[in-house]
Design an enzyme around this catalytic site. Structure first.
Site, PDB file in Angstrom:
ATOM      1  N   CYS A 133      -5.143  -3.438   2.735  1.00 42.40           N
ATOM      2  CA  CYS A 133      -4.871  -3.205   4.152  1.00 42.40           C
ATOM      3  C   CYS A 133      -6.080  -3.409   5.078  1.00 42.40           C
ATOM      4  O   CYS A 133      -6.428  -4.539   5.396  1.00 42.40           O
ATOM      5  CB  CYS A 133      -4.259  -1.817   4.344  1.00 42.40           C
ATOM      6  SG  CYS A 133      -3.357  -1.610   5.916  1.00 42.40           S
ATOM      7  N   GLU A 147       0.836  -1.193   0.000  1.00 42.49           N
ATOM      8  CA  GLU A 147       0.000   0.000   0.000  1.00 42.49           C
ATOM      9  C   GLU A 147       0.879   1.254   0.000  1.00 42.49           C
ATOM     10  O   GLU A 147       1.925   1.294   0.635  1.00 42.49           O
ATOM     11  CB  GLU A 147      -0.886  -0.022   1.255  1.00 42.49           C
ATOM     12  CG  GLU A 147      -1.852   1.141   1.376  1.00 42.49           C
ATOM     13  CD  GLU A 147      -2.688   1.067   2.651  1.00 42.49           C
ATOM     14  OE1 GLU A 147      -3.799   1.600   2.652  1.00 42.49           O
ATOM     15  OE2 GLU A 147      -2.215   0.468   3.645  1.00 42.49           O
ATOM     16  N   LYS A 177      -9.953   1.130  -2.487  1.00 39.75           N
ATOM     17  CA  LYS A 177     -10.136   0.610  -1.134  1.00 39.75           C
ATOM     18  C   LYS A 177     -11.525   0.960  -0.591  1.00 39.75           C
ATOM     19  O   LYS A 177     -11.919   2.127  -0.568  1.00 39.75           O
ATOM     20  CB  LYS A 177      -9.050   1.192  -0.230  1.00 39.75           C
ATOM     21  CG  LYS A 177      -9.034   0.645   1.195  1.00 39.75           C
ATOM     22  CD  LYS A 177      -7.879   1.288   1.963  1.00 39.75           C
ATOM     23  CE  LYS A 177      -7.758   0.785   3.381  1.00 39.75           C
ATOM     24  NZ  LYS A 177      -6.653   1.458   4.105  1.00 39.75           N
TER      25      LYS A 177
END
Length: 264
Positions: free
Chosen positions: A151, A40, A110
């Site tokens: 993440c 990331e 995300k």
């Protein structure tokens, strides 16, 4: 299929971060990887006021990794970057995947944003500057189907189940996982996502200290569909390789058909 997870320590110098990432990709290609995965925010992890301006998918960031994929003849999962968002105050945290020719094969924004307040330990509100994505994304990478996440998504099992239902056989988690949670939860969550979805998991993390006062856990790893960690990075930047045994994946799904037996 041979895979590589790349671990690095991105700081507040974008040019140096991209140079380090390109060197890791070269090492992955030299090691025979079919696909390499970066963490990331691979291009910048530092203070907000010196962050590079957000870009479109076909901007400098995308062009850099498209060129790398083409030059190396390897699939490249380019971690994530700050994509131009829906308004001037918000970006997207976006993953790009490039095929061996350098063509853009997949994009993922995300979905779950890291808004956490732990008194005396961490205060972070990702949603103040990042807008959430609203769609899952998966892509065929030759003999596998890659399910994409980033993440904090790791804590939301429903996302990964949806990806498995859509046909994913490999789940990818680029991350900048914090040290204080990573040491207790990172491996446990990765192994859980692998077991419950009977998928390989490729997890590429940031490692070490980053401004402002952030320390990332690292421990990039590859987990097989039985939940066994088959490769793990040491606590330094580098490249970790693993072989994905697709026959073993099929055998596990046949012997323990939990995906086929689901009721919801």
């Amino acid at each position: 299929m041979r895979v590589a997870v790349c671990q690095l320590n991105a700081r507040d110098d974008r040019a140096e971060n991209l140079k380090a990432a390109r060197n890791l990709l070269q090492r992955a290609a030299d090691g025979g990887a079919d696909i390499a995965v970066l963490p990331e925010y691979v291009d910048y992890l530092g203070r907000a006021h010196t962050a590079p301006a957000p870009e479109s998918v076909d901007g400098e960031f995308g062009t850099f990794f498209a060129d790398a994929a083409r030059e190396l003849g390897m699939w490249v999962h380019a971690g994530s970057f700050h994509e131009t968002g829906p308004d001037p105050e918000h970006t997207y945290n976006t993953t790009l995947v490039f095929d061996r020719s350098g063509a853009l094969a997949a994009t993922y924004r995300k979905i779950h944003l890291y808004d956490v307040e732990i008194p005396g330990r961490v205060s972070y509100r990702e949603s103040a500057t990042v807008a959430p994505g609203d769609a899952t994304s998966s892509v065929d990478v030759e003999r596998i189907r890659l399910g994409l996440s980033i993440c904090y998504d790791l804590r939301f099992p429903e996302l990964y189940r949806q990806l498995a239902i859509e046909g994913a056989t490999v789940l990818v988690v680029p991350a900048a996982f914090m040290l204080h949670t990573g040491r207790d939860h990172w491996e446990v969550l990765l192994r859980a996502r692998a077991i419950e979805n009977q998928c390989y998991v490729l997890a590429a993390g940031q490692i070490g200290n980053h401004d402002p006062d952030r320390t990332c856990f690292g421990r990039s790893m590859v987990v097989d569909p039985w939940g066994t960690v088959i490769a793990q990075a040491p606590d330094i930047p580098g490249v970790t390789f693993a072989e994905l045994d697709l026959e073993r994946l099929a055998e596990i799904r046949e012997a323990l058909p939990s995906l086929a037996n689901r009721r919801l």
